[in-house]
Scaffold this motif. Structure first.
Motif, PDB file in Angstrom:
ATOM      1  N   LYS A 653      84.802 -59.813  80.141  1.00 48.39           N
ATOM      2  CA  LYS A 653      86.016 -60.612  79.916  1.00 48.39           C
ATOM      3  C   LYS A 653      85.695 -61.965  79.297  1.00 48.39           C
ATOM      4  N   TYR A 654      84.721 -62.672  79.849  1.00 48.49           N
ATOM      5  CA  TYR A 654      84.508 -64.068  79.457  1.00 48.49           C
ATOM      6  C   TYR A 654      83.864 -64.213  78.076  1.00 48.49           C
ATOM      7  N   PRO A 655      82.825 -63.466  77.729  1.00 47.08           N
ATOM      8  CA  PRO A 655      82.352 -63.569  76.339  1.00 47.08           C
ATOM      9  C   PRO A 655      83.362 -63.021  75.335  1.00 47.08           C
ATOM     10  N   TYR A 656      84.138 -62.012  75.737  1.00 47.82           N
ATOM     11  CA  TYR A 656      85.164 -61.483  74.831  1.00 47.82           C
ATOM     12  C   TYR A 656      86.222 -62.538  74.543  1.00 47.82           C
ATOM     13  N   GLU A 657      86.700 -63.206  75.563  1.00 49.02           N
ATOM     14  CA  GLU A 657      87.700 -64.249  75.342  1.00 49.02           C
ATOM     15  C   GLU A 657      87.103 -65.434  74.599  1.00 49.02           C
ATOM     16  N   ALA A 658      85.809 -65.714  74.806  1.00 48.08           N
ATOM     17  CA  ALA A 658      85.169 -66.839  74.119  1.00 48.08           C
ATOM     18  C   ALA A 658      85.124 -66.607  72.610  1.00 48.08           C
ATOM     19  N   VAL A 659      84.703 -65.415  72.181  1.00 46.04           N
ATOM     20  CA  VAL A 659      84.637 -65.155  70.741  1.00 46.04           C
ATOM     21  C   VAL A 659      86.039 -65.031  70.155  1.00 46.04           C
ATOM     22  N   MET A 660      86.997 -64.569  70.921  1.00 48.99           N
ATOM     23  CA  MET A 660      88.376 -64.523  70.449  1.00 48.99           C
ATOM     24  C   MET A 660      88.881 -65.935  70.160  1.00 48.99           C
ATOM     25  N   GLN A 661      88.615 -66.853  71.055  1.00 47.99           N
ATOM     26  CA  GLN A 661      89.066 -68.233  70.829  1.00 47.99           C
ATOM     27  C   GLN A 661      88.264 -68.891  69.717  1.00 47.99           C
ATOM     28  N   ASN A 662      86.994 -68.561  69.602  1.00 46.25           N
ATOM     29  CA  ASN A 662      86.190 -69.114  68.512  1.00 46.25           C
ATOM     30  C   ASN A 662      86.742 -68.671  67.155  1.00 46.25           C
ATOM     31  N   GLU A 663      87.379 -67.515  67.118  1.00 45.08           N
ATOM     32  CA  GLU A 663      87.908 -66.977  65.869  1.00 45.08           C
ATOM     33  C   GLU A 663      89.362 -67.371  65.621  1.00 45.08           C
ATOM     34  N   PHE A 664      90.197 -67.384  66.667  1.00 48.33           N
ATOM     35  CA  PHE A 664      91.638 -67.521  66.468  1.00 48.33           C
ATOM     36  C   PHE A 664      92.220 -68.844  66.950  1.00 48.33           C
ATOM     37  N   ASP A 665      91.439 -69.683  67.567  1.00 48.38           N
ATOM     38  CA  ASP A 665      91.998 -70.924  68.108  1.00 48.38           C
ATOM     39  C   ASP A 665      92.196 -71.957  66.996  1.00 48.38           C
ATOM     40  N   ASP A 666      93.098 -71.654  66.072  1.00 49.92           N
ATOM     41  CA  ASP A 666      93.416 -72.543  64.954  1.00 49.92           C
ATOM     42  C   ASP A 666      94.907 -72.411  64.672  1.00 49.92           C
ATOM     43  N   PRO A 667      95.718 -73.402  65.045  1.00 54.56           N
ATOM     44  CA  PRO A 667      97.182 -73.294  64.864  1.00 54.56           C
ATOM     45  C   PRO A 667      97.617 -73.338  63.408  1.00 54.56           C
ATOM     46  N   HIS A 668      96.693 -73.681  62.501  1.00 53.12           N
ATOM     47  CA  HIS A 668      97.063 -73.799  61.088  1.00 53.12           C
ATOM     48  C   HIS A 668      96.652 -72.574  60.277  1.00 53.12           C
ATOM     49  N   LYS A 669      95.931 -71.662  60.886  1.00 49.70           N
ATOM     50  CA  LYS A 669      95.483 -70.488  60.152  1.00 49.70           C
ATOM     51  C   LYS A 669      96.450 -69.348  60.411  1.00 49.70           C
ATOM     52  N   CYS A 670      96.957 -68.758  59.332  1.00 44.66           N
ATOM     53  CA  CYS A 670      97.995 -67.736  59.451  1.00 44.66           C
ATOM     54  C   CYS A 670      97.395 -66.336  59.283  1.00 44.66           C
ATOM     55  N   PHE A 671      97.841 -65.424  60.128  1.00 41.62           N
ATOM     56  CA  PHE A 671      97.356 -64.049  60.086  1.00 41.62           C
ATOM     57  C   PHE A 671      98.479 -63.040  59.799  1.00 41.62           C
ATOM     58  N   VAL A 672      99.750 -63.485  59.881  1.00 48.71           N
ATOM     59  CA  VAL A 672     100.879 -62.600  59.557  1.00 48.71           C
ATOM     60  C   VAL A 672     101.860 -63.411  58.722  1.00 48.71           C
ATOM     61  N   ARG A 673     102.068 -62.970  57.464  1.00 51.84           N
ATOM     62  CA  ARG A 673     102.979 -63.674  56.561  1.00 51.84           C
ATOM     63  C   ARG A 673     104.084 -62.731  56.096  1.00 51.84           C
ATOM     64  N   GLY A 674     105.306 -63.255  56.084  1.00 50.09           N
ATOM     65  CA  GLY A 674     106.456 -62.560  55.494  1.00 50.09           C
ATOM     66  C   GLY A 674     106.551 -61.110  55.892  1.00 50.09           C
ATOM     67  N   VAL A 675     106.537 -60.250  54.868  1.00 47.59           N
ATOM     68  CA  VAL A 675     106.761 -58.827  55.102  1.00 47.59           C
ATOM     69  C   VAL A 675     105.601 -58.156  55.843  1.00 47.59           C
ATOM     70  N   GLN A 676     104.456 -58.878  56.067  1.00 49.89           N
ATOM     71  CA  GLN A 676     103.347 -58.292  56.834  1.00 49.89           C
ATOM     72  C   GLN A 676     103.745 -58.014  58.281  1.00 49.89           C
ATOM     73  N   MET A 677     104.831 -58.648  58.726  1.00 48.86           N
ATOM     74  CA  MET A 677     105.263 -58.420  60.094  1.00 48.86           C
ATOM     75  C   MET A 677     105.752 -56.982  60.292  1.00 48.86           C
ATOM     76  N   PHE A 678     106.063 -56.289  59.157  1.00 45.04           N
ATOM     77  CA  PHE A 678     106.531 -54.915  59.275  1.00 45.04           C
ATOM     78  C   PHE A 678     105.378 -53.911  59.320  1.00 45.04           C
ATOM     79  N   ASP A 679     104.137 -54.398  59.142  1.00 47.05           N
ATOM     80  CA  ASP A 679     102.996 -53.486  59.207  1.00 47.05           C
ATOM     81  C   ASP A 679     102.897 -52.880  60.603  1.00 47.05           C
ATOM     82  N   ASN A 680     102.389 -51.666  60.665  1.00 45.65           N
ATOM     83  CA  ASN A 680     102.229 -50.932  61.934  1.00 45.65           C
ATOM     84  C   ASN A 680     103.583 -50.629  62.590  1.00 45.65           C
ATOM     85  N   THR A 681     104.679 -50.631  61.760  1.00 45.65           N
ATOM     86  CA  THR A 681     106.007 -50.253  62.264  1.00 45.65           C
ATOM     87  C   THR A 681     106.616 -49.251  61.291  1.00 45.65           C
TER      88      THR A 681
END
Length: 760
Positions: A653-681
């Protein structure tokens, strides 16, 4: 009284082969016929009783050059001080008189029984027709392994315990060596008429196990030198310890093999007889007064066995009591033995000199044929009697009646234990571990010869020396990590910042972190293979268990650093993880922390689970559970309350959450834009124009302007979706590191509780 004086020689120190290696002379006892003027009364020094600790302390002063001289220096015209012991006039032996009475180890009415566990009839062993019938005691709830065994062993002699398998030979050796719990053993064991305290016995004795428990990649000389570092006191200089090792190599007849490694199934090393002599040597490096050996000739050819017993004879003649068990000695070995004790199902059937076997069995009505080995005849007869309903009872009773009919032999007055040890030391025997200011023999003996930091240093050096000579083990582990990293890097090559890229990152992190823990399973056999060596060495306080635990962690840490850097370099940049160089450094740290906690977890399990196959099963199962509850397969807020505790216990749990935060803990970096929200639906199948129309309609309903480039989900949003919001990445790092320390502490506790060397 006891004091040291200069330049007077009485005993020939060459009586001890170990003493030949020592430059500081302790040449004997100074004898007075009356007390010197101003001397204290007999048995007192400065108005107080001479304790064993004071005797040892003065011997330690002699080692270190105390009492008027410095080691290697000169005092006036005398370059070396020669120290001797002056013994009280009422207990002294005059110059030219016979040597003092030897040590006498006496045991009386030793009885030891164990409870028999009731087994299911389906699992009960099928008895063969040739097996002797069970006695009433064997069918009962307890089994008597020793039944009123008595005898004595003397200094300068080899006392051999004989008998068929299951006769109680090893049990008797364990009883004499204080390896059976005191509350379970009936009877008494005394040395010179005084009961032995456990701590004192560990200092003046040694126990050689039946198996050769040695590090395979150390040479004979290195093995003995490391034993000297453990067992000999710190007051003895390194040069004198080396001299003792060289003298012992000559005494054991190992000069030609001194630079040869011990070897194992893969690496060719010394012969079986040489291995056995090395096993003896590591336990007699401190020249013990008592030496116990459990079948030292087992598994050896006749020549090697004879050489081993010949070495034991020299050790006995140097001033030790040698007590050994032997299954069936050859005629040549029998001639080297001084006293025999033959057992049958825990009872004495013969006790005496080997020469008395012929007359004993002749009087019993079974004469030994000419030219036949007396012990072979005796054991064959005993085995034949054991096959009858009455067993060997007739022979046991005959031995008792014969012993009662013989007049009691006149015994020379033995010295008290305290004085006998001081005399033994003066003749060159080395007994380590004493403190001053003690008031009793049990409290005056130090538990360990060296302080904690010296033990840890020697253990680290020994383990590192043995490990670095097997580089193939680390090379295989490094290759496995690099191969895993290469496969992951090529599968997750250059992930983009799309919703699919997010899902692929989650999979990479889960597999990568769990790989760190699974790859640590190779630490499992390390202690399992060393357990017997550890048990043997700590049984006689060669070092502290805490020293071993810390040494184990120190030796294992540098390879973890190299593995962490190798895995990070292989995967981090190839996968395209975020954070730049700062993110890379943290990735290395969390991978290292995962290795650290994983190796600690496996090391702890190796201290609890004693079988390697069972250990691997437990490791794989628990790591699978840790991955299941890590938060990758199911988020924390979706886990039922009754399983939530396991989520927080998960090491992944703890190393997994650590690398997740190291990768995604950025409020300015976008991973889903516009019509990408319809992916996997299901809406992902719509044309792009239709998606934009739906997106504008959603924006109008929400009162916001949604276009094809509008950011829908940032990195922090990904963390919230995965319920990774309670801890920061640094919190996860420190918790992972803390797990590693906790498991190593639990490993230490398991050694304290699980490495008992006494039978119950």
């Amino acid at each position: 009284m006891t004091r040291f004086v200069d330049k007077i020689t009485f005993f020939d120190r060459r009586a001890s082969p170990m003493a030949e290696a020592e430059d500081v002379a302790r040449d004997g006892l100074l004898i007075h016929y009356g007390s010197p003027a101003g001397a204290s009364p007999p048995g007192n020094v400065a108005g107080g009783s001479v304790t064993l600790g004071q005797l040892f302390k003065r011997v330690g002063d002699a080692h270190s050059g105390g009492g008027g001289g410095e080691e290697g220096g000169e005092v006036g015209s005398v370059s070396r001080l020669r120290h001797v012991i002056e013994v009280d006039p009422f207990e002294e032996y005059q110059l030219g008189s016979p040597p003092p009475p030897p040590f006498v180890l006496a045991f009386t009415d030793l009885t030891y029984s164990v409870k028999r566990r009731e087994r299911m009839s389906l699992l009960r062993r099928n008895r063969l027709a040739l097996d002797p019938p069970e006695t009433a005691a064997e069918r009962g709830r307890t089994k008597t392994l020793l039944n009123s065994i008595s005898g004595e062993a003397r200094e300068g002699e080899i006392f051999a315990v004989l008998g068929a398998s299951g006769s109680g030979k090893s049990t008797l050796i364990d009883a004499l060596a204080n390896r059976i719990a005191r509350e379970s053993l009936q009877g008494s064991v005394t040395l010179n008429g005084e009961k032995l305290e456990g701590r004192l016995l560990k200092v003046i004795s040694a126990y050689v196990m039946q198996d050769d428990l040695l590090y395979p990649m150390l040479t004979v000389e290195e093995t003995l030198m490391f034993s000297a570092e453990f067992r000999l006191p710190r007051s003895l200089s390194a040069s004198k310890k080396k001299s003792r090792v060289q003298a012992l190599i000559d005494q054991l007849g190992l000069r030609a093999a001194a630079k040869t490694i011990i070897g194992d199934e893969i690496h060719r090393g010394v012969s079986g007889g040489e291995r056995r002599r090395v096993s003896i040597g590591i336990d007699i490096i401190h020249d013990p007064i008592l030496l116990f050996l459990d079948e030292p000739t087992s598994g050896l050819d006749s020549t090697s066995a004879f050489m081993v017993v010949k070495v034991l004879q020299r050790i006995a003649h140097s001033g030790s009591i040698v007590i050994m068990s032997v299954h069936q000695p050859s005629y040549r070995i029998l001639r080297l033995l001084d006293r025999l004790l033959i057992l049958s199902r825990g009872q004495t059937v013969y006790s005496g000199a080997p020469d008395g076997l012929h007359s004993f069995f002749a009087d019993f009505g079974h004469s030994i044929p000419d030219g036949e080995n007396p012990t072979e005849f005796a054991l064959d007869l005993i085995r034949e009697l054991e096959g009858t309903p009455a067993g060997a009872t007739a022979l046991v009773q005959f031995n008792k009646s014969r012993a009662a009919a013989q007049p009691a032999a006149s015994k020379p007055a033995a010295l008290s234990l305290k004085d006998a040890i001081s005399v033994s030391i003066s003749r060159g025997k080395l007994v380590s571990g004493a403190t001053e200011g003690a008031t009793s023999s049990s409290s005056s003996v130090q538990k360990h010869a060296n302080p904690f930091w010296i033990e840890m240093g020697v253990l680290t050096k020994r383990s590192w020396t043995n490990t670095k000579r097997m580089p193939e083990l680390f090379a295989i582990r490094l290759a496995a990590i690099l191969l895993t990293g290469f496969i992951l890097a090529t599968i997750f090559w250059r992930l983009d910042n799309s919703p699919k890229g997010v899902q692929e990152r989650l999979g990479f992190f889960a597999i990568a972190m769990s790989t760190m823990f699974y790859s640590c399973a190779d630490a499992l056999p390390v202690f399992l293979q060393e357990r017997s060596i550890f048990m043997r060495e700590t049984a006689y306080n060669a070092y502290r268990r805490s020293s071993y635990v810390l040494s184990n962690a120190i030796v294992g840490f540098p390879p973890l650093v190299l593995l962490s850097v190798a895995f990070a370099l292989t995967t981090y940049f190839a996968v395209g993880l975020a954070g730049g160089m700062q993110g890379f450094v943290f990735f290395v740290l969390i991978v290292l922390a995962a290795f650290w906690s994983g190796s600690g977890f496996v090391t702890f399990l190796s201290g609890v689970v004693t079988h390697i196959l069972l250990g691997y099963t437990v490791v794989v199962a628990l790591l699978a559970y840790f991955l299941l509850f890590s938060g990758f397969f199911i988020n924390r807020d979706r886990i039922h309350d009754y399983w939530l505790w396991f989520h927080y216990m998960s090491l992944v749990k703890y190393p997994y959450e650590a690398v997740m935060q190291n990768e995604f803990d950025d409020p300015h970096k976008c991973f889903v834009r516009g019509v990408q929200m319809f992916d996997n639906t299901p809406l992902a199948a719509l044309p792009e124009v239709a998606k934009l129309t739906v997106l504008r309609s959603m924006g109008q309903s929400l009162g916001v302007n949604l276009t094809g480039s509008t950011c829908i989900t940032t990195g922090t949003g990904i963390l919230q979706q995965q319920s990774i919001t309670q801890l920061t990445k640094w919190d996860c790092l420190w918790i992972t590191v803390a797990w590693g320390f906790l498991f190593r502490f639990l490993f230490y506790i398991s050694l304290l509780l699980g490495s008992r060397n006494k039978r119950r």
